[in-house]
Each structure stands twice: as C-alpha cells, then as structure tokens.
Design an enzyme around this catalytic site. Structure first.
Site, PDB file in Angstrom:
ATOM      1  N   GLY A   1       0.788  -1.229   0.000  1.00 23.64           N
ATOM      2  CA  GLY A   1       0.000   0.000   0.000  1.00 23.64           C
ATOM      3  C   GLY A   1       0.815   1.271   0.000  1.00 23.64           C
ATOM      4  O   GLY A   1       0.523   2.210  -0.735  1.00 23.64           O
TER       5      GLY A   1
ATOM      6  N   GLU B   1       0.585 -13.231   1.803  1.00 23.16           N
ATOM      7  CA  GLU B   1      -0.304 -13.346   0.644  1.00 23.16           C
ATOM      8  C   GLU B   1       0.377 -14.128  -0.486  1.00 23.16           C
ATOM      9  O   GLU B   1      -0.266 -14.961  -1.151  1.00 23.16           O
ATOM     10  CB  GLU B   1      -0.702 -11.953   0.138  1.00 23.16           C
ATOM     11  CG  GLU B   1      -1.680 -11.225   1.037  1.00 23.16           C
ATOM     12  CD  GLU B   1      -2.007  -9.815   0.545  1.00 23.16           C
ATOM     13  OE1 GLU B   1      -2.724  -9.096   1.258  1.00 23.16           O
ATOM     14  OE2 GLU B   1      -1.538  -9.448  -0.564  1.00 23.16           O
TER      15      GLU B   1
ATOM     16  N   ASP C   1       3.620   1.877  -1.227  1.00 24.75           N
ATOM     17  CA  ASP C   1       4.321   2.096  -2.502  1.00 24.75           C
ATOM     18  C   ASP C   1       3.386   2.534  -3.626  1.00 24.75           C
ATOM     19  O   ASP C   1       3.706   3.447  -4.402  1.00 24.75           O
ATOM     20  CB  ASP C   1       5.031   0.807  -2.943  1.00 24.75           C
ATOM     21  CG  ASP C   1       6.356   0.591  -2.236  1.00 24.75           C
ATOM     22  OD1 ASP C   1       6.804   1.508  -1.530  1.00 24.75           O
ATOM     23  OD2 ASP C   1       6.937  -0.506  -2.388  1.00 24.75           O
ATOM     24  N   THR C   2       2.246   1.849  -3.737  1.00 25.06           N
ATOM     25  CA  THR C   2       1.466   1.998  -4.976  1.00 25.06           C
ATOM     26  C   THR C   2      -0.028   2.211  -4.787  1.00 25.06           C
ATOM     27  O   THR C   2      -0.754   2.321  -5.772  1.00 25.06           O
ATOM     28  CB  THR C   2       1.649   0.746  -5.863  1.00 25.06           C
ATOM     29  OG1 THR C   2       1.069  -0.393  -5.200  1.00 25.06           O
ATOM     30  CG2 THR C   2       3.107   0.476  -6.159  1.00 25.06           C
TER      31      THR C   2
END
Length: 532
Positions: free
Chosen positions: A28, A94, A30-31
């Site tokens: 999150g 994940e 980062d992008t």
C-alpha cells in the site's frame, strides 16, 4: 489511465456475492494511491471483478481470513512487486497463500514488477533478501523466500522505462486472455465520466418487471460509446445473454445492413445456437433469459425498429442501451420506462488532465507548456475526442508547433478527424436544415431563439421545426435567456463547410455564400463600391 473515480473505492465488487476474477496483491505505501489505484480501476471498467484490500489499518485475524478466502475464490492473482513489498509480512503471507492455491488448483499467477527487476526479487544479492532478513523469523523467512523464487520463475511483466498507461492496458489484456473473457475496448485514459458510469450502472441494476430502455445522448466525440463499453463490461455477467451492436448507423447503410444486424442480435442472444436463423422470433430465443442489449450509434427511428421492433420480445428484466446523437430518437413509446442520460463535455480541470495524459503522459502539462496547453484545451471546449487527438498530435513536438497550436489549433493534423466526426450529424440533415444550421453557425449564435426563427421565416421561409431538429441532433442548444448556443468546434465545422463549398472563397471572400468575418465583409463592400 483512469483517474479520480469513486467507483471501486471499496475492496468488494458491486456484485460481492459472486467470486472474484482477480486478487490484487500490492504494498500500500508504494502503490496504493498511484499505480495500483489506476490498475484496479482499469480492471474494474473492463468488467473484471477485482479484490483489493483497501484498509490501511493493521490487519486482524478476521481480515486475514477474508483475504485468504478471496485469494482461494479468485481465478487469478496479480502481484505488484515494488521496492518496499518485502518489508510487509502481510504481503509476503499473501504470496505464500497465492502459491499454495496455484499448486493445489488451476489458480493463475501473473507477477508484475513495478520499479524493481525480477533479479532484485529472486536473487540472494537482491534487495528483497535484505528486507526478508530484517523480519527475523527464520522459518517464515524461508517460506517467503521459496515462494518468491517460484513466482519469479513464472516470468511476469516488467514496467521498466515504459509509460504506465500502456503498461496497465497490457496487463488488462493479458488478464482477459487468461480469463478467456469477452469485453469491449476501453481507452488508456478515461477522465471525468465516473458520475455517468455510476448513474447508468444504478439504472442497469434496478430490477424491473418490464424491458427498460436508456438513451445515452450527446454530440459526436463526447464519449458515448466509451461509456456504453464500460457499462457493458461491468454488467454482462449479471445477465443471462447479451449483445453489443456497434455503429448501427454505418452498418445499416451497407447492403443488407439491417438484416445483418438482426442476425447478429439473434446469434448473440441465442449464444450461437441460431447461426442460420431466418426471421426474428425473439420471444422464442430469449425465453426466460434476461438480456443486456446495446445498440451503438443509432441515428433514426427506422433503424431502431428494423433491428428490434418491439422491446417486449425480450424477457422481462432485460435492458436496452442506445447511444445516439439524436436526443429525441424515442419520440414514441418504446419498451418500459425510458431514461435519457445526456453526456456533456468535460469541465476545465478534467479537460486539461485528459489532454495532458495524451500530450505528456501525466496529469499535468510540463513546465513551460501550461499556457499553450490551456489555450488548446479552451479551443476544444471539453470535447474528449478533440482533447485526445490534439494531445497526441502535440506529444513530443517542439515548442514552435506548440506556439502555432495555441494560436490556430484547427491547423493541427488531428483536426480533420475531429471535423469528420462532428460533421456526421450535419450530413444527416435534409437540405433545408443544413442551410439553417449554416446561417446559425455564421450569424446567430447567442441570439434569442424566437427572434431568429421569425427573421429566418419571414426572409427565407424556414420552418420553425428546423430549429428543433438541430437541437435534437445536438448541433445547437438553448442557453440562458432562450438564446441559441453552439459548441465552438461545431461552429468552426459549419464555417469551414461554407468556405470549402467554393475553393475560390478561401482566397476571395466575395465568392462565399455567407460572410461573418468583419475584415472579409469590409473587403467585399469596398470592392463593390470601387466598381461603381
């Protein structure tokens, strides 16, 4: 590139009861607010149901369980590897879960390398190994490391030095191929139409006991077909059958055009069962099947009846969407409740943003080009087609061409296609209404409608219904104080038609049928006076 949309703001899809097509894994910090947000929106508007965790708070057990469930139920996972991805234990968990699903079933994995290389992720000297070691837990680190190496062995997609918008479109196409889905094309940059998409989606989702019809209307080049494509992509899987008939007006003018369109409709909603079917019996074909039908660029009532004379042939709860330049296409009852969605041009900020994406591949103009960009954008008057074409024509061009474009944007190459698109509505008029349009374009913009009607009636015998026909074709509109208004590009198109009707008129204003420029009128008057 999509931007600024409220659609897809939550982690769940509008049809949350259905499994997801894609699970989107990303870091999150980062992008979340740039690349991943744009990718998520592009997937959503392509009709790809995508799970994106949108909670920035620390995850609890319930959230972890929900994420693991979403991964297991998704058909494909996109993992966005970014510089700080490996610093998050949640992201790494994940990855482990995704690889477990891949090994246990047909789950597909597509790695995306955003501002990192595959070697940085998988090699022992890479930056990811250093980040893994900082977590401390040797057993977990080993599981993460093994999963990362397996994923990079799959290959993947690397951003490198490419433009993000094109990269995102490549990802969407790849996902579509892997999912083997049918979808309508959506451009790389979609700006300022979110509210229209949301409103039409709500109309589509409304459960009706009849066959409802929606009109998407507006001037040529305003984005009607793009909106229809997005709505179609986002909703087809909530219907039993569907059909999208593209450019009805153009196809109907070809030999057996309407018959071929009918056949396409029957083929689509019968899912290919009636390839050689002759004659239309949609009541039989759509028995107990809710259909989503889009008729794109319908110009006349006759075209509509020629394809689908009675909407009630479709099963109740079906929806018909019609895109048209003619806002009064449905003067007579057709189907159940009829809803009209009028598409306006973009506001100043959205217009500049769309232009900038095409000209500079970012949402704002480069330094030194702001003034020029604002002048070109003002000329386009919010028309997306014009903003797109002029932006593309000026991309990577030298300052000299920008100076010309700011003063005379109509001289840029893309202007020809813009004019052709706008002229389709003009070409559909009868000769009386064409002449009426040209008079208004040259002389009567901003004048009070009733006074113009009386003047043209008394001098030239023009019918009052002509004004209404021009309004219906989106060539003019009525503004405040009952005054005639016209989009600037449509006005320019009309005046260019007057000039081009006589090649001599370009050099000799005296050859023109109408004079609206002050200097041209003075030249002609002086010449006539000199003749006496």
């Amino acid at each position: 590139m999509v931007a600024g949309s409220s659609l897809g703001a939550s982690s769940s899809s509008p049809k949350s009861c259905q499994p997801y097509h894609v699970f989107l894994s990303f870091r999150g910090s980062d992008t979340r607010k740039n690349f991943t947000d744009h990718l998520y929106q592009a997937l959503t508007w392509a009709g790809i149901r995508t799970y994106r965790d949108n909670d920035e708070i620390e995850r609890g057990d319930d959230i972890v369980l929900a994420i693991n469930k979403a991964i297991a139920e998704s058909r494909l996972s996109l993992i966005v590897f970014s510089p700080n991805f490996a610093s998050s234990s949640y992201c790494l968990d994940e990855v482990v879960k995704i690889m477990e699903c891949k090994e246990n079933n047909v789950h597909t994995v597509v790695p995306i390398f955003y501002n990192v290389s595959p070697s940085q992720v998988s090699e022992e000297s890479g930056t990811y190994v250093k980040a893994l070691r900082r977590h401390g837990n040797v057993e977990r680190v080993d599981k993460w490391w093994q999963a990362l190496k397996k994923i990079t062995d799959l290959g993947g997609m690397v951003l490198g030095d490419r433009h993000e918008a094109g990269f995102i479109q490549e990802i969407v196409k790849k996902v579509d191929r892997r999912l083997k889905r049918i979808k309508r094309p959506v451009p790389s940059y979609v700006i300022g139409i979110e509210s229209h998409i949301e409103a039409i989606n709500k109309w589509v989702a409304y459960e009706s006991s009849d066959v409802d019809v929606a009109i998407i209307s507006g001037v040529g080049g305003v984005g009607k077909t793009i909106i229809a494509n997005i709505v179609f992509n986002m909703n087809i899987e909530t219907f039993d059958v569907w059909s999208f008939l593209q450019d009805v007006d153009e196809t109907s003018k070809q030999q057996d055009g309407l018959v071929n369109l009918q056949r396409s409709l029957v083929y689509d909603i019968s899912k290919g069962a009636l390839v050689d079917y002759k004659g239309i019996d949609l009541e039989h074909v759509t028995c107990n099947k809710r259909a989503l039908v889009v008729l794109d660029n319908v110009d006349t009532w006759g075209q509509l009846l020629g394809i689908l004379s009675k909407p009630q042939y479709l099963h109740k709860g079906s929806k018909i969407i019609i895109t048209t330049r003619c806002k009064e296409l449905l003067k007579k009852p057709y189907g159940g409740a009829c809803k009209t969605f009028w598409i306006n041009g973009l506001g100043k900020d959205h217009a500049l943003e769309l232009f900038s994406w095409h000209a500079f591949d970012k949402p704002n103009p480069d330094e030194g080009y702001v003034g020029y960009s604002e002048q070109v954008v003002q000329h386009c008057s919010g028309l997306p087609l014009a903003l797109e074409l002029l932006g593309l024509c000026l991309s990577d061009k030298d300052m000299q061409l920008w100076e010309v474009a700011a003063q005379e944007p109509e001289t840029i190459d893309g202007s020809t296609r813009i004019r052709r698109t706008l002229q389709i509505s003009y070409d559909s008029l009868d000769e009386r209404d064409k002449i009426l349009f040209l008079y208004i374009a040259c002389f009567y913009i901003g004048r009070e409608k009733d006074s113009v009607v009386k003047m043209l009636q008394s001098k030239f015998g023009y019918r009052p219904l002509g004004i209404q026909e021009l309004i219906s074709r989106s060539l003019i509109s009525i503004g405040g104080s009952n005054r005639l208004t016209m989009h600037q590009l449509i006005r320019d198109m009309g005046r260019e038609i007057v000039l081009l009707r006589s090649i001599q008129s370009i050099e000799d204003p005296g050859e023109q049928s109408r004079l609206w420029r002050y200097n041209d009128a003075i030249r002609v008057l002086k010449r006539d006076i000199d003749c006496y």
